[in-house]
Design an enzyme around this catalytic site. Structure first.
Site, mmCIF file in Angstrom:
data_model
loop_
_atom_site.group_PDB
_atom_site.id
_atom_site.type_symbol
_atom_site.label_atom_id
_atom_site.label_comp_id
_atom_site.label_asym_id
_atom_site.label_seq_id
_atom_site.Cartn_x
_atom_site.Cartn_y
_atom_site.Cartn_z
ATOM 1 N N ARG A 162 -83.102 -53.550 -66.117
ATOM 2 C CA ARG A 162 -83.010 -52.405 -65.212
ATOM 3 C C ARG A 162 -83.509 -51.126 -65.894
ATOM 4 O O ARG A 162 -82.916 -50.063 -65.738
ATOM 5 C CB ARG A 162 -81.539 -52.190 -64.771
ATOM 6 C CG ARG A 162 -80.976 -53.268 -63.847
ATOM 7 C CD ARG A 162 -81.575 -53.188 -62.459
ATOM 8 N NE ARG A 162 -81.006 -54.176 -61.551
ATOM 9 C CZ ARG A 162 -81.475 -55.417 -61.386
ATOM 10 N NH1 ARG A 162 -82.510 -55.831 -62.092
ATOM 11 N NH2 ARG A 162 -80.915 -56.251 -60.532
ATOM 12 N N TYR A 205 -84.905 -48.337 -63.391
ATOM 13 C CA TYR A 205 -83.774 -48.004 -62.506
ATOM 14 C C TYR A 205 -82.711 -47.212 -63.285
ATOM 15 O O TYR A 205 -82.263 -46.151 -62.835
ATOM 16 C CB TYR A 205 -83.174 -49.295 -61.941
ATOM 17 C CG TYR A 205 -81.985 -49.083 -61.023
ATOM 18 C CD1 TYR A 205 -82.154 -48.618 -59.724
ATOM 19 C CD2 TYR A 205 -80.681 -49.357 -61.453
ATOM 20 C CE1 TYR A 205 -81.078 -48.424 -58.887
ATOM 21 C CE2 TYR A 205 -79.590 -49.162 -60.618
ATOM 22 C CZ TYR A 205 -79.793 -48.698 -59.331
ATOM 23 O OH TYR A 205 -78.721 -48.494 -58.500
ATOM 24 N N LYS A 224 -81.531 -43.367 -62.640
ATOM 25 C CA LYS A 224 -80.157 -43.028 -62.235
ATOM 26 C C LYS A 224 -79.482 -42.108 -63.267
ATOM 27 O O LYS A 224 -78.647 -41.270 -62.908
ATOM 28 C CB LYS A 224 -79.349 -44.301 -62.009
ATOM 29 C CG LYS A 224 -79.791 -45.108 -60.780
ATOM 30 C CD LYS A 224 -79.664 -44.313 -59.475
ATOM 31 C CE LYS A 224 -79.895 -45.155 -58.230
ATOM 32 N NZ LYS A 224 -79.788 -44.396 -56.985
ATOM 33 N N ILE A 229 -72.241 -53.361 -55.380
ATOM 34 C CA ILE A 229 -71.737 -53.218 -54.012
ATOM 35 C C ILE A 229 -72.462 -54.201 -53.096
ATOM 36 O O ILE A 229 -73.686 -54.366 -53.192
ATOM 37 C CB ILE A 229 -71.961 -51.765 -53.498
ATOM 38 C CG1 ILE A 229 -71.443 -50.742 -54.528
ATOM 39 C CG2 ILE A 229 -71.290 -51.565 -52.141
ATOM 40 C CD1 ILE A 229 -69.984 -50.869 -54.926
ATOM 41 N N ARG A 231 -81.702 -59.142 -53.619
ATOM 42 C CA ARG A 231 -81.897 -59.332 -55.069
ATOM 43 C C ARG A 231 -81.325 -60.675 -55.515
ATOM 44 O O ARG A 231 -81.903 -61.355 -56.359
ATOM 45 C CB ARG A 231 -81.247 -58.190 -55.858
ATOM 46 C CG ARG A 231 -81.994 -56.873 -55.763
ATOM 47 C CD ARG A 231 -81.514 -55.851 -56.778
ATOM 48 N NE ARG A 231 -80.199 -55.303 -56.503
ATOM 49 C CZ ARG A 231 -79.940 -54.377 -55.577
ATOM 50 N NH1 ARG A 231 -80.913 -53.913 -54.821
ATOM 51 N NH2 ARG A 231 -78.719 -53.914 -55.400
#
Ligand code: NAD
Length: 252
Positions: free
Chosen positions: A151, A154, A158, A187, A195
Site C-alpha cells: 500500500r 495509498y 493518506k 471497513i 479488492r
C-alpha cells in the site's frame, strides 16, 4: 455555553447546515450523506459514478469527479456557502515502492490529496466569512498511524491527508473553522469486496483482512459515518486537528 447532551439519531443536529459529501455513491460516503440529511442538513452528495447516486435518500445528487478543478469551482458557485465538507472520495492503488508506477503514484495523490486541497480552497472563504465550518478529511489507519504491505502510494497519500488536516486546523483555529481526519481500519464496503475478489481467494483474503483488527471483524460504514456526524456537528465544537482512529484496535 451549555454542554451538549446525547440525543437520539434524527434529532436535527445538523439543521440549517449545508454539507458537501464526496464519494457519496457507495460505502462510507453514501452512509454519511444520508445520515447528514437525516440530521437536517442540506446535502450535496457527489460522486464520479452518477449511477451510484441513484436512490440516495434526502440528498441532492451531483455527478462530480473530484480531480476536475473546474467542476469544483462550479459546485461551489452553485451550492453557495458550505458549513460542512466531508472529503470522503478516495481510491486504493496497490503496490510496493518498487511496483507502484509513476501513474499509480500520481493518480493516488490526485484523488486522495489534491482533490481535498482544492475542495477545501473552494469552501473555506465562505466559511471564514461566516466564521463557521467543519471540514472532515478521510485518511486511514494505513499511512501515518500504521504501515501496511502493498500500500505504498495509498499509505503515503493518506499520511499526507493528516498533514493537510493539521495545517488547515492550525491556520484557522481562531476563526471558527475546525478540520479533523478520520482513520478507519478495514471497513466492509463495495470497494473492499472488489479488492478481496481480485486476490483469487476471497475467503482467505477476508479472514486475513478481519485478522488485522484485534476485535476480529470488519468495521461497518455506519460506524465511520457516526464519527463523521460527530465531527460535523457542534458536539465536537472543542475539537480540531485530530486524526481519529476507528479501527477495531488495529492501531493499538
Ligand atoms: P468505496 O471505495 O467503496 O467507494 C468510494 C466512492 O468514491 C465510489 O462511489 C467512487 O465512485 C467514488 N470516487 C472514486 N474516485 C472518485 C473521484 N475521482 N471523484 C468522485 N468520486 C470518486 O468507499 P469506501 O471503502 O467507503 O471508502 C471511502 C473512503 O474511505 C476512501 O477515501 C477510502 O480510502 C477510505 N477508507 C476506506 C477503508 C475501507 O476499508 N473501506 C479504510 C480506510 C479508509
Amino acid at each position: 455555553m451549555t454542554h451538549p447532551l446525547p440525543r437520539p439519531a434524527g434529532s436535527g443536529r445538523l439543521a440549517g447546515r449545508t454539507a458537501i459529501v464526496t464519494g457519496a455513491g457507495q460505502g462510507i460516503g453514501r452512509y454519511a450523506a444520508e445520515l447528514f440529511a437525516a440530521e437536517g442538513a442540506a446535502v450535496w452528495a457527489c460522486d464520479l459514478n452518477s449511477a451510484a447516486l441513484e436512490g440516495l435518500v434526502g440528498c441532492r445528487a451531483l455527478a462530480l469527479d473530484v480531480t476536475d478543478a473546474a467542476a469544483i469551482v462550479k459546485l461551489q458557485a452553485e451550492a453557495g456557502p458550505i458549513d460542512i465538507l466531508f472529503n470522503c472520495a478516495g481510491l486504493v492503488v496497490p503496490g510496493t515502492v518498487l511496483d507502484c508506477s509513476e501513474e499509480d503514484w500520481q493518480r493516488s495523490f490526485d484523488v486522495n490529496v489534491t482533490a481535498m486541497f482544492r475542495l477545501i480552497r473552494a469552501v473555506l472563504p465562505g466559511m471564514l466569512e461566516r466564521e463557521r465550518g467543519s471540514i472532515i478529511n478521510m485518511a486511514s489507519v494505513v499511512g501515518a498511524p500504521k504501515g501496511a504491505p502493498d500500500r505504498c502510494a495509498y499509505g503515503m497519500s493518506k499520511a499526507a491527508v493528516i498533514g493537510l488536516t493539521k495545517s488547515v486546523a492550525a491556520d484557522y483555529v481562531k476563526r471558527g473553522i475546525r478540520c479533523n481526519a478520520i482513520c478507519p481500519g478495514t471497513i466492509e464496503t463495495p470497494s473492499l469486496h472488489a479488492r478481496l475478489e481480485t486476490t483469487g481467494d476471497f475467503e482467505q483474503a477476508l479472514a486475513a483482512f478481519k485478522a488485522r483488527q484485534p476485535m476480529g471483524r470488519l468495521g461497518q460504514p455506519g460506524e465511520i459515518a457516526a464519527l463523521a456526524l460527530y465531527l460535523a456537528s457542534d458536539d465536537s465544537a472543542f475539537m480540531t486537528g485530530q486524526s481519529v482512529m476507528v479501527d477495531g484496535g488495529w492501531s493499538l
